[in-house]
Design a protein around this motif. Structure first.
Motif, PDB file in Angstrom:
ATOM      1  N   PRO A   6      58.591 105.476  20.373  1.00  0.00           N
ATOM      2  CA  PRO A   6      57.191 105.255  20.006  1.00  0.00           C
ATOM      3  C   PRO A   6      56.259 106.304  20.583  1.00  0.00           C
ATOM      4  O   PRO A   6      55.041 106.220  20.420  1.00  0.00           O
ATOM      5  CB  PRO A   6      56.908 103.879  20.628  1.00  0.00           C
ATOM      6  N   VAL A   7      56.822 107.297  21.288  1.00  0.00           N
ATOM      7  CA  VAL A   7      56.024 108.322  21.966  1.00  0.00           C
ATOM      8  C   VAL A   7      56.607 109.692  21.663  1.00  0.00           C
ATOM      9  O   VAL A   7      57.704 109.817  21.118  1.00  0.00           O
ATOM     10  CB  VAL A   7      56.012 108.094  23.493  1.00  0.00           C
ATOM     11  N   GLY A   8      55.887 110.727  22.049  1.00  0.00           N
ATOM     12  CA  GLY A   8      56.375 112.088  21.889  1.00  0.00           C
ATOM     13  C   GLY A   8      57.347 112.463  22.988  1.00  0.00           C
ATOM     14  O   GLY A   8      57.656 111.669  23.886  1.00  0.00           O
ATOM     15  N   GLN A   9      57.824 113.684  22.923  1.00  0.00           N
ATOM     16  CA  GLN A   9      58.867 114.133  23.846  1.00  0.00           C
ATOM     17  C   GLN A   9      58.439 114.017  25.304  1.00  0.00           C
ATOM     18  O   GLN A   9      59.251 113.667  26.171  1.00  0.00           O
ATOM     19  CB  GLN A   9      59.242 115.575  23.523  1.00  0.00           C
ATOM     20  N   LYS A  10      57.185 114.283  25.602  1.00  0.00           N
ATOM     21  CA  LYS A  10      56.703 114.270  26.982  1.00  0.00           C
ATOM     22  C   LYS A  10      56.889 112.901  27.636  1.00  0.00           C
ATOM     23  O   LYS A  10      57.234 112.801  28.813  1.00  0.00           O
ATOM     24  CB  LYS A  10      55.240 114.684  27.026  1.00  0.00           C
ATOM     25  N   ASP A  11      56.642 111.830  26.882  1.00  0.00           N
ATOM     26  CA  ASP A  11      56.685 110.479  27.438  1.00  0.00           C
ATOM     27  C   ASP A  11      57.941 109.703  27.057  1.00  0.00           C
ATOM     28  O   ASP A  11      58.101 108.549  27.453  1.00  0.00           O
ATOM     29  CB  ASP A  11      55.457 109.684  26.983  1.00  0.00           C
ATOM     30  N   MET A  12      58.818 110.322  26.308  1.00  0.00           N
ATOM     31  CA  MET A  12      60.056 109.657  25.900  1.00  0.00           C
ATOM     32  C   MET A  12      60.937 109.408  27.118  1.00  0.00           C
ATOM     33  O   MET A  12      61.108 110.287  27.965  1.00  0.00           O
ATOM     34  CB  MET A  12      60.787 110.518  24.877  1.00  0.00           C
ATOM     35  N   ASN A  13      61.498 108.217  27.213  1.00  0.00           N
ATOM     36  CA  ASN A  13      62.330 107.875  28.359  1.00  0.00           C
ATOM     37  C   ASN A  13      63.791 108.215  28.120  1.00  0.00           C
ATOM     38  O   ASN A  13      64.221 108.416  26.990  1.00  0.00           O
ATOM     39  CB  ASN A  13      62.193 106.393  28.689  1.00  0.00           C
ATOM     40  N   GLU A  14      64.548 108.266  29.215  1.00  0.00           N
ATOM     41  CA  GLU A  14      65.976 108.507  29.141  1.00  0.00           C
ATOM     42  C   GLU A  14      66.719 107.168  29.085  1.00  0.00           C
ATOM     43  O   GLU A  14      66.169 106.117  29.434  1.00  0.00           O
ATOM     44  CB  GLU A  14      66.445 109.306  30.356  1.00  0.00           C
ATOM     45  N   SER A  15      67.982 107.221  28.696  1.00  0.00           N
ATOM     46  CA  SER A  15      68.754 105.990  28.567  1.00  0.00           C
ATOM     47  C   SER A  15      68.907 105.275  29.908  1.00  0.00           C
ATOM     48  O   SER A  15      69.078 104.060  29.948  1.00  0.00           O
ATOM     49  CB  SER A  15      70.141 106.289  27.980  1.00  0.00           C
ATOM     50  N   TRP A  16      68.854 106.027  31.009  1.00  0.00           N
ATOM     51  CA  TRP A  16      69.039 105.425  32.331  1.00  0.00           C
ATOM     52  C   TRP A  16      67.717 104.977  32.966  1.00  0.00           C
ATOM     53  O   TRP A  16      67.717 104.415  34.059  1.00  0.00           O
ATOM     54  CB  TRP A  16      69.753 106.395  33.260  1.00  0.00           C
ATOM     55  N   THR A  17      66.591 105.195  32.291  1.00  0.00           N
ATOM     56  CA  THR A  17      65.316 104.714  32.823  1.00  0.00           C
ATOM     57  C   THR A  17      65.322 103.183  32.865  1.00  0.00           C
ATOM     58  O   THR A  17      65.586 102.548  31.840  1.00  0.00           O
ATOM     59  CB  THR A  17      64.138 105.178  31.942  1.00  0.00           C
ATOM     60  N   PRO A  18      65.057 102.560  33.999  1.00  0.00           N
ATOM     61  CA  PRO A  18      64.995 101.094  34.029  1.00  0.00           C
ATOM     62  C   PRO A  18      64.021 100.571  32.976  1.00  0.00           C
ATOM     63  O   PRO A  18      62.946 101.135  32.773  1.00  0.00           O
ATOM     64  CB  PRO A  18      64.504 100.792  35.450  1.00  0.00           C
ATOM     65  N   TYR A  19      64.421  99.514  32.291  1.00  0.00           N
ATOM     66  CA  TYR A  19      63.644  99.005  31.159  1.00  0.00           C
ATOM     67  C   TYR A  19      62.192  98.734  31.539  1.00  0.00           C
ATOM     68  O   TYR A  19      61.267  99.100  30.798  1.00  0.00           O
ATOM     69  CB  TYR A  19      64.291  97.733  30.630  1.00  0.00           C
TER      70      TYR A  19
END
Length: 212
Positions: A6-19
């Motif tokens: 839902p965000v651009g590359q700058k704010d996109m999270n990684e798969s390991w980011t805690p939910y």
């Protein structure tokens, strides 16, 4: 179908980011339940569905995929990818879907081809979801420190790391993939081809027949 961020590359999270630590837009701008309903609609309408899961980088959207699993749709999807970049994942899902759509219903299709196609589908689930989104960070945080190893320094305990990854992937299969599947799964030759934690390699062996 594309589970997109839902965000651009700058704010996109990684798969390991805690939910709970994801960007707020992941909670306000996404509707995973509605998305799963759309997948169900297309499958029940007779369409072949390929899923590019790119809401987070370098692995599956774990909460979303658990929802797909609970919906009973996991084994009806034809192709899946969620590894590395969005471009790599979408290209992988599309290419598998093109091959699958060509052979489905074609007179030249064979049981061997179908089994290999499903093996590749489950390989992607085990690597992209199981390893990248679940097992990798678990091993990094809880196994490597106990072995005196780190992300890039692990060749001195290679066998122990491989065994731990295999055990955790087998548990992932039991927890998320085996139920409702028309196949029995086995993995072998688990290894880290670049002697670091980012990539994993293994073989998937599948046999017809669900659990009793």
């Amino acid at each position: 179908m594309v589970n997109s961020p839902p965000v651009g590359q700058k704010d996109m999270n990684e798969s390991w980011t805690p939910y709970a630590q994801r960007h707020r837009s992941y909670f306000s701008e996404m509707n995973p339940k509605e998305f799963v309903k759309a997948i169900r609609h297309y499958i029940e309408d007779g369409h072949m569905v390929a899923l590019a899961d790119v809401a987070v980088g370098n692995g599956s959207d774990h909460p979303f995929m658990k929802l797909v699993g609970r919906s009973g749709l996991l084994h009806d999807i034809a192709a899946y990818a969620a590894w590395n970049t969005s471009g790599n994942s979408m290209g992988t899902a599309v290419s598998h879907a093109v091959i699958e759509s060509y052979y489905r219903g074609h007179s030249s299709d064979t049981l061997e081809r179908q089994t290999r196609s499903r093996a590749y589908y489950y390989f992607r689930l085990i690597e992209d979801w199981g390893y990248q989104a679940v097992v990798r960070e678990d091993v990094i945080q809880h196994v490597l420190p106990q072995l005196g190893a780190s992300y890039y320094e692990l060749t001195h305990v290679q066998k122990q790391v491989y065994a731990s990854i295999q055990s955790k992937l087998e548990q992932f299969i039991a927890d998320y993939l085996q139920e409702g599947s028309p196949y029995q799964f086995r993995i072998k030759d688990v290894h880290l081809p670049w002697d670091r934690m980012f990539e994993v390699g293994f073989d998937v062996l599948i046999e017809s027949g669900t659990n009793p």
